[in-house]
Design a protein around this motif. Structure first.
Motif, mmCIF file in Angstrom:
data_model
loop_
_atom_site.group_PDB
_atom_site.id
_atom_site.type_symbol
_atom_site.label_atom_id
_atom_site.label_comp_id
_atom_site.label_asym_id
_atom_site.label_seq_id
_atom_site.Cartn_x
_atom_site.Cartn_y
_atom_site.Cartn_z
ATOM 1 N N TYR A 136 0.878 -1.160 0.000
ATOM 2 C CA TYR A 136 0.000 0.000 0.000
ATOM 3 C C TYR A 136 0.922 1.219 0.000
ATOM 4 O O TYR A 136 1.803 1.320 0.845
ATOM 5 C CB TYR A 136 -0.898 0.007 1.240
ATOM 6 N N TYR A 137 0.719 2.096 -0.932
ATOM 7 C CA TYR A 137 1.554 3.303 -1.009
ATOM 8 C C TYR A 137 0.668 4.523 -0.846
ATOM 9 O O TYR A 137 -0.500 4.520 -1.262
ATOM 10 C CB TYR A 137 2.248 3.391 -2.384
ATOM 11 N N ALA A 138 1.208 5.542 -0.251
ATOM 12 C CA ALA A 138 0.488 6.801 -0.065
ATOM 13 C C ALA A 138 1.455 7.956 -0.297
ATOM 14 O O ALA A 138 2.651 7.869 0.033
ATOM 15 C CB ALA A 138 -0.092 6.886 1.341
ATOM 16 N N LYS A 139 0.948 9.000 -0.855
ATOM 17 C CA LYS A 139 1.723 10.216 -1.067
ATOM 18 C C LYS A 139 0.967 11.380 -0.448
ATOM 19 O O LYS A 139 -0.185 11.647 -0.808
ATOM 20 C CB LYS A 139 1.925 10.467 -2.570
ATOM 21 N N SER A 140 1.581 12.040 0.493
ATOM 22 C CA SER A 140 0.942 13.172 1.134
ATOM 23 C C SER A 140 0.928 14.363 0.179
ATOM 24 O O SER A 140 1.954 14.697 -0.433
ATOM 25 C CB SER A 140 1.711 13.549 2.411
ATOM 26 N N MET A 141 -0.201 14.983 0.064
ATOM 27 C CA MET A 141 -0.320 16.161 -0.783
ATOM 28 C C MET A 141 -0.184 17.443 0.035
ATOM 29 O O MET A 141 -0.246 18.528 -0.508
ATOM 30 C CB MET A 141 -1.660 16.146 -1.529
ATOM 31 N N THR A 142 0.030 17.302 1.333
ATOM 32 C CA THR A 142 0.226 18.480 2.187
ATOM 33 C C THR A 142 1.681 18.731 2.494
ATOM 34 O O THR A 142 2.035 19.752 3.042
ATOM 35 C CB THR A 142 -0.547 18.326 3.508
ATOM 36 N N ASP A 143 2.545 17.767 2.161
ATOM 37 C CA ASP A 143 3.985 17.898 2.421
ATOM 38 C C ASP A 143 4.726 18.241 1.131
ATOM 39 O O ASP A 143 5.678 17.570 0.755
ATOM 40 C CB ASP A 143 4.545 16.578 2.975
ATOM 41 N N ALA A 144 4.308 19.270 0.457
ATOM 42 C CA ALA A 144 4.890 19.593 -0.852
ATOM 43 C C ALA A 144 6.246 20.263 -0.732
ATOM 44 O O ALA A 144 6.648 20.922 0.119
ATOM 45 C CB ALA A 144 3.952 20.495 -1.632
#
Length: 144
Positions: A136-144
């Motif tokens: 399962y992979y996730a990419k935070s869109m708040t840690d740009a």
């Protein structure tokens, strides 16, 4: 007697409390907007378990079309039962409702993400017939 029903805007405070128990504090300022969005979305369902007037459980579902397969799939995004009501079969009732809705929508499977720290939840899902899918992979869109 536990009743399963679609969530109502009036359930907002109870759902926010359940999300807090699940580890998501601070939803009260926007929960009414989120509930309205989910209730209006044709590919989402929000179901609560009510013991009389008291909401004691919630499950949030999303139905997603698959490009390469004929069936859709159902994703459980949130499932929580109030701590005081656990062990009474309410989680299994909510999961069974999810399975029935998924079948009715022509889904070929149900998926969910459950954090590694939620070991009690892992045992619950395994009892319901789920098997672990380890990537399962996730990419935070708040840690740009």
């Amino acid at each position: 007697m536990i009743e399963l029903r679609d969530a109502l805007a009036a359930d907002a405070d109870a759902i926010a409390q359940l999300l807090d128990v699940l580890g998501y504090p601070g939803t009260a300022p926007f929960i009414r907007t989120r509930i309205a969005q989910l209730l209006a979305h044709p590919d989402a369902r929000l179901v609560v378990a009510a013991d009389g007037a008291r909401v004691v459980g919630v499950i949030s579902l999303h139905f997603l079309p698959q490009l390469a397969l004929a069936g859709d799939f159902c994703r459980i995004s949130y499932l929580c039962v109030d701590e005081s009501a656990r062990g009474g079969g309410i989680g299994a009732m909510l999961e069974a409702r999810a399975a029935a809705l998924a079948r009715a929508r022509g889904c070929d499977r149900i998926e969910l993400h459950c954090h590694a720290r939620r070991t009690d939840a892992h045992r619950f899902y395994e009892r319901q017939g789920y098997s672990e899918s380890p990537r399962y992979y996730a990419k935070s869109m708040t840690d740009a």
